[in-house]
Write a protein that holds these residues in place. Structure first.
Motif, PDB file in Angstrom:
ATOM      1  N   PHE A 295       0.837  -1.207   0.000  1.00 33.89           N
ATOM      2  CA  PHE A 295       0.000   0.000   0.000  1.00 33.89           C
ATOM      3  C   PHE A 295       0.869   1.252   0.000  1.00 33.89           C
ATOM      4  N   TYR A 296       1.868   1.279   0.868  1.00 35.48           N
ATOM      5  CA  TYR A 296       2.684   2.487   1.018  1.00 35.48           C
ATOM      6  C   TYR A 296       3.567   2.738  -0.203  1.00 35.48           C
TER       7      TYR A 296
ATOM      8  N   GLN B 133      -8.476  -1.236  -1.006  1.00 30.08           N
ATOM      9  CA  GLN B 133      -9.677  -0.407  -1.168  1.00 30.08           C
ATOM     10  C   GLN B 133      -9.379   1.054  -0.810  1.00 30.08           C
ATOM     11  N   HIS B 134      -8.450   1.276   0.128  1.00 26.01           N
ATOM     12  CA  HIS B 134      -8.098   2.636   0.521  1.00 26.01           C
ATOM     13  C   HIS B 134      -7.408   3.392  -0.614  1.00 26.01           C
ATOM     14  N   LEU B 135      -6.724   2.679  -1.492  1.00 25.10           N
ATOM     15  CA  LEU B 135      -6.099   3.336  -2.643  1.00 25.10           C
ATOM     16  C   LEU B 135      -7.151   3.822  -3.624  1.00 25.10           C
TER      17      LEU B 135
ATOM     18  N   ILE C 254      -6.555  -6.035  -4.166  1.00 23.82           N
ATOM     19  CA  ILE C 254      -7.242  -5.489  -2.993  1.00 23.82           C
ATOM     20  C   ILE C 254      -6.617  -5.977  -1.684  1.00 23.82           C
ATOM     21  N   ASN C 255      -6.139  -7.206  -1.652  1.00 19.27           N
ATOM     22  CA  ASN C 255      -5.586  -7.787  -0.421  1.00 19.27           C
ATOM     23  C   ASN C 255      -4.085  -7.567  -0.335  1.00 19.27           C
ATOM     24  N   LEU C 256      -3.679  -6.373   0.090  1.00 18.90           N
ATOM     25  CA  LEU C 256      -2.270  -6.056   0.252  1.00 18.90           C
ATOM     26  C   LEU C 256      -1.842  -6.368   1.685  1.00 18.90           C
ATOM     27  N   PRO C 257      -0.558  -6.635   1.900  1.00 18.04           N
ATOM     28  CA  PRO C 257      -0.114  -7.070   3.227  1.00 18.04           C
ATOM     29  C   PRO C 257      -0.172  -5.992   4.309  1.00 18.04           C
TER      30      PRO C 257
END
Length: 65
Positions: free
Chosen positions: A34-35, A60-62, A52-55
């Protein structure tokens, strides 16, 4: 040239996607978290392919960004 950001935490999947897209004339970057994606999304990209399933945070926040 169209720029694509692949946001995928599975290295094997990301590499295969990048290879396919580069062979078809696209400029491709990969982000595995995500980061990292948040940072790379500040660069002018045309398309993002998002897992969608990031560690580290839900992808979804992106989308909300």
């Amino acid at each position: 040239m169209v720029s694509i950001l692949i946001i995928e935490d599975s290295e094997d999947i990301a590499i295969q996607m990048k290879k396919y897209l580069c062979n078809n004339g696209y400029d491709v970057e990969i982000a595995s978290s995500f980061y990292e994606a948040s940072y790379k999304m500040n660069v002018d990209m045309d398309v993002a392919l998002l897992d969608i399933n990031l560690p580290d945070k839900n992808g979804q926040h992106l989308i909300e960004r």
